[in-house]
Motif scaffolding. Structure first.
Motif, PDB file in Angstrom:
ATOM      1  N   LEU A 313       0.864  -1.183   0.000  1.00  0.00           N
ATOM      2  CA  LEU A 313       0.000   0.000   0.000  1.00  0.00           C
ATOM      3  C   LEU A 313       0.895   1.226   0.000  1.00  0.00           C
ATOM      4  O   LEU A 313       1.843   1.308   0.792  1.00  0.00           O
ATOM      5  N   TRP A 314       0.557   2.164  -0.855  1.00  0.00           N
ATOM      6  CA  TRP A 314       1.428   3.305  -1.054  1.00  0.00           C
ATOM      7  C   TRP A 314       0.552   4.549  -1.080  1.00  0.00           C
ATOM      8  O   TRP A 314      -0.364   4.640  -1.922  1.00  0.00           O
ATOM      9  N   GLU A 315       0.778   5.456  -0.168  1.00  0.00           N
ATOM     10  CA  GLU A 315      -0.010   6.693  -0.061  1.00  0.00           C
ATOM     11  C   GLU A 315      -1.496   6.416  -0.194  1.00  0.00           C
ATOM     12  O   GLU A 315      -2.191   7.025  -1.005  1.00  0.00           O
ATOM     13  N   SER A 316      -1.980   5.493   0.604  1.00  0.00           N
ATOM     14  CA  SER A 316      -3.379   5.105   0.545  1.00  0.00           C
ATOM     15  C   SER A 316      -3.983   5.136   1.939  1.00  0.00           C
ATOM     16  O   SER A 316      -3.256   5.114   2.938  1.00  0.00           O
ATOM     17  N   THR A 317      -5.314   5.170   1.986  1.00  0.00           N
ATOM     18  CA  THR A 317      -6.018   5.168   3.271  1.00  0.00           C
ATOM     19  C   THR A 317      -7.006   4.014   3.287  1.00  0.00           C
ATOM     20  O   THR A 317      -7.725   3.795   2.295  1.00  0.00           O
ATOM     21  N   VAL A 318      -7.046   3.295   4.395  1.00  0.00           N
ATOM     22  CA  VAL A 318      -7.975   2.178   4.516  1.00  0.00           C
ATOM     23  C   VAL A 318      -8.832   2.413   5.761  1.00  0.00           C
ATOM     24  O   VAL A 318      -8.308   2.538   6.870  1.00  0.00           O
ATOM     25  N   GLU A 319     -10.134   2.494   5.565  1.00  0.00           N
ATOM     26  CA  GLU A 319     -11.032   2.784   6.685  1.00  0.00           C
ATOM     27  C   GLU A 319     -11.284   1.531   7.527  1.00  0.00           C
ATOM     28  O   GLU A 319     -10.971   0.407   7.140  1.00  0.00           O
ATOM     29  N   GLU A 320     -11.932   1.767   8.644  1.00  0.00           N
ATOM     30  CA  GLU A 320     -12.140   0.742   9.666  1.00  0.00           C
ATOM     31  C   GLU A 320     -12.732  -0.567   9.120  1.00  0.00           C
ATOM     32  O   GLU A 320     -13.663  -0.571   8.326  1.00  0.00           O
ATOM     33  N   GLY A 321     -12.146  -1.652   9.566  1.00  0.00           N
ATOM     34  CA  GLY A 321     -12.695  -2.975   9.287  1.00  0.00           C
ATOM     35  C   GLY A 321     -12.539  -3.459   7.845  1.00  0.00           C
ATOM     36  O   GLY A 321     -13.051  -4.518   7.498  1.00  0.00           O
ATOM     37  N   ALA A 322     -11.846  -2.735   7.011  1.00  0.00           N
ATOM     38  CA  ALA A 322     -11.670  -3.196   5.625  1.00  0.00           C
ATOM     39  C   ALA A 322     -10.651  -4.337   5.598  1.00  0.00           C
ATOM     40  O   ALA A 322      -9.817  -4.461   6.489  1.00  0.00           O
ATOM     41  N   ARG A 323     -10.771  -5.179   4.561  1.00  0.00           N
ATOM     42  CA  ARG A 323      -9.849  -6.318   4.418  1.00  0.00           C
ATOM     43  C   ARG A 323      -9.096  -6.203   3.100  1.00  0.00           C
ATOM     44  O   ARG A 323      -9.719  -6.064   2.039  1.00  0.00           O
ATOM     45  N   ILE A 324      -7.799  -6.256   3.184  1.00  0.00           N
ATOM     46  CA  ILE A 324      -6.956  -6.073   1.998  1.00  0.00           C
ATOM     47  C   ILE A 324      -6.107  -7.328   1.811  1.00  0.00           C
ATOM     48  O   ILE A 324      -5.490  -7.800   2.762  1.00  0.00           O
ATOM     49  N   GLY A 325      -6.061  -7.816   0.558  1.00  0.00           N
ATOM     50  CA  GLY A 325      -5.176  -8.933   0.230  1.00  0.00           C
ATOM     51  C   GLY A 325      -5.812 -10.283   0.457  1.00  0.00           C
ATOM     52  O   GLY A 325      -7.008 -10.343   0.710  1.00  0.00           O
TER      53      GLY A 325
END
Ligand code: UD1
Ligand code: CA
Length: 458
Positions: A313-325
């Motif tokens: 992740l590069w200069e990104s924002t992930v809000e609460e409870g999100a799932r990445i990957g």
């Protein structure tokens, strides 16, 4: 009492680094080594003068106007470097002299050095350490009273002197009046033709002063960085410090030795970090997150309860409870909404993904605004670039994008629209509509055998 001043010697090229960048700008855990020295100096002194020479423009550009700089035009040694600052220093008081290449000496150690110096009321106090392998450092030779007699550089030391394990860390506290009196009479080392700051000490003893030493119990903070192997060693020490602090604050690391976190990165409590995770720059991670294994965050913000496995992740924002990957790639400008899912082999660039939306497999989404509750099927692609320009795509809330669709920007897919799998969509789709664009299927009964038999003949 007047606060001491500090001089930081940072004019050297750092030949042993074999680098075009000045040595003191080489980073450890995200900041140049000189940054750490300046932080520590600033905490305990009134003014900081940085002696610069090689690559001075690069150094000034990085650190800006926060410090005073003194130019050393020729690199004639540490004594010569300090000499350049004399006219700028007060007549009396205390002076802390530090090397720009010992980034692990923290403010607390410098404070102890100052206090020791004050108690001893001497002209000079040297910070020393006992090293298992003292090679490369100046050796501290003491007299029978325990006072420092002289410091011999490794290069000039006899075999017996080389066996001495007490080394000079390169940090000193001086009485300014004595320093101003004696430093100008320093002569160059006949062999190296350099003015060694360490040669000032015998000049002070000759004048009847006692030179004191404060020896560190733990030698690690004294690590001086002359080459890249030492840089790696110092980085490992610093990493241990950073990780130790975070673990004490409630972060779990399965393997701190393979968890690489830059100085200044924030991680909330109850977050669990799996091995091979790298958190860099202005990254902030919330509470109760799960990171890794193999996650790389650069200048990114993760709110609470985010899961992020094997992803970059590069200069990104992930809000609460999100799932990445696992295996997602978020490029600059990506904002992933609360509870959203960005799954395996998905790349997002400069796009906002709404609350609870799912892009679970094999997609590319660039320059798009995706509303909440959107589902993008496997292999769906936002075609944002026509070879010349980038265009935007809007996918409104609740839309369903069938597998393997191409959404050719500029485009709006209305709320709750349904795109049939395999479609290439080039025109706006109104809310609530079904859009399909794929060639009709043909079925020729019995014809498969022709192909299969042909295969068997070969
Ligand atoms: C120096 C000390 C050595 C000590 C070691 C601790 C001397 C002669 N030796 O050796 O006793 O054990 O540090 O790490 O002081 N610099 C200048 N101008 C110059 C030369 C150097 O500003 O002309 C700066 C360098 O940028 C560096 C610092 O002074 O930040 C130390 O110089 P370096 O060449 O690394 O000295 P060492 O050989 O490590
Ligand atoms: Ca050095």
């Amino acid at each position: 009492m007047q606060r001491p001043w500090a001089v930081i010697l940072a004019a050297g090229e750092g030949t042993r680094m074999h680098s075009s960048m000045p040595k003191v700008l080489h980073p450890l855990c995200g900041r140049p080594m000189l940054w750490y020295v300046l932080q520590a100096a600033r905490a305990v002194t009134e003014q900081q003068l940085v002696v610069v020479g090689y690559g001075s423009e690069q150094i000034k550009e990085y650190f800006g106007e926060d410090f005073f700089y003194v130019e050393q035009r020729e690199r004639l040694g540490t004594g010569h470097a300090l000499l350049q600052t004399l006219a700028r220093l007060p007549q009396t008081g205390e002076l802390l002299v530090l090397c720009g290449d010992t980034p692990l000496l923290q403010a607390e150690i410098l404070q102890r050095l100052l206090e020791h110096h004050r108690r001893a009321r001497t002209a000079a106090t040297v910070l020393t350490a006992e090293m298992t392998d003292p090679s490369g450092y100046g050796r501290v030779l003491r007299d029978h009273n325990g006072a420092v007699r002289e410091i011999v550089e490794d290069l000039h030391a006899t075999a017996a002197q080389q066996a001495v394990r007490e080394i000079n860390t390169g940090a000193y506290c001086f009485d300014l009046a004595a320093l101003k009196r004696r430093l100008p009479s320093l002569s160059a080392n006949p062999e190296k033709k350099e003015y060694y700051l360490t040669d000032l000490l015998p000049l002070l003893t000759a004048e009847g002063h006692r030179v004191e030493a404060l020896m560190l119990g733990d030698a690690f903070p004294a690590l001086g960085i002359n080459d890249r192997a030492q840089l790696a060693r110092a980085t490992a020490c610093l990493r241990e410090r950073i990780n130790g602090q975070l673990m004490r604050e409630g972060v779990t690391m399965l393997d701190p030795a393979t968890t690489y976190i830059d100085w200044g990165v924030k991680v909330g409590r109850e977050t669990v970090i799996y091995p091979q995770t790298i958190l860099e720059g202005a990254t902030e991670v919330g509470e109760g997150c799960l990171l890794g294994p193999g996650t790389h965050l650069i200048d990114s913000i993760l709110k609470d309860a985010v899961t992020c496995r094997q992803s970059t992740l590069w200069e990104s924002t992930v809000e609460e409870g999100a799932r990445i990957g696992p295996y997602a790639y978020l490029r600059p400008g990506s904002v992933i909404g609360p509870g959203a899912k960005i799954g395996d082999f998905v790349e997002i660039k400069n796009s906002t993904i709404g609350r609870g939306s799912k892009i679970p497999h094999l997609s590319y989404v660039g320059d798009a605004t995706v509303g909440s509750g959107v589902n993008m099927g496997a292999g769906s692609i936002v075609v944002n670039y026509d070879g010349r320009h980038k265009h935007r795509t809007n996918i409104e809330e609740g839309a369903f994008i069938g597998c393997n669709s191409n959404l050719v920007a500029p485009l709006t897919i209305g709320a709750k629209a349904f795109i049939g799998a395999g479609s290439t969509i080039t025109r706006h789709v109104p809310p609530g509509s079904l859009a399909l664009s794929r060639s009709p299927q043909q079925v020729k009964e019995g014809l498969a055998r022709r192909f299969l038999e042909h295969d068997q003949e070969k």
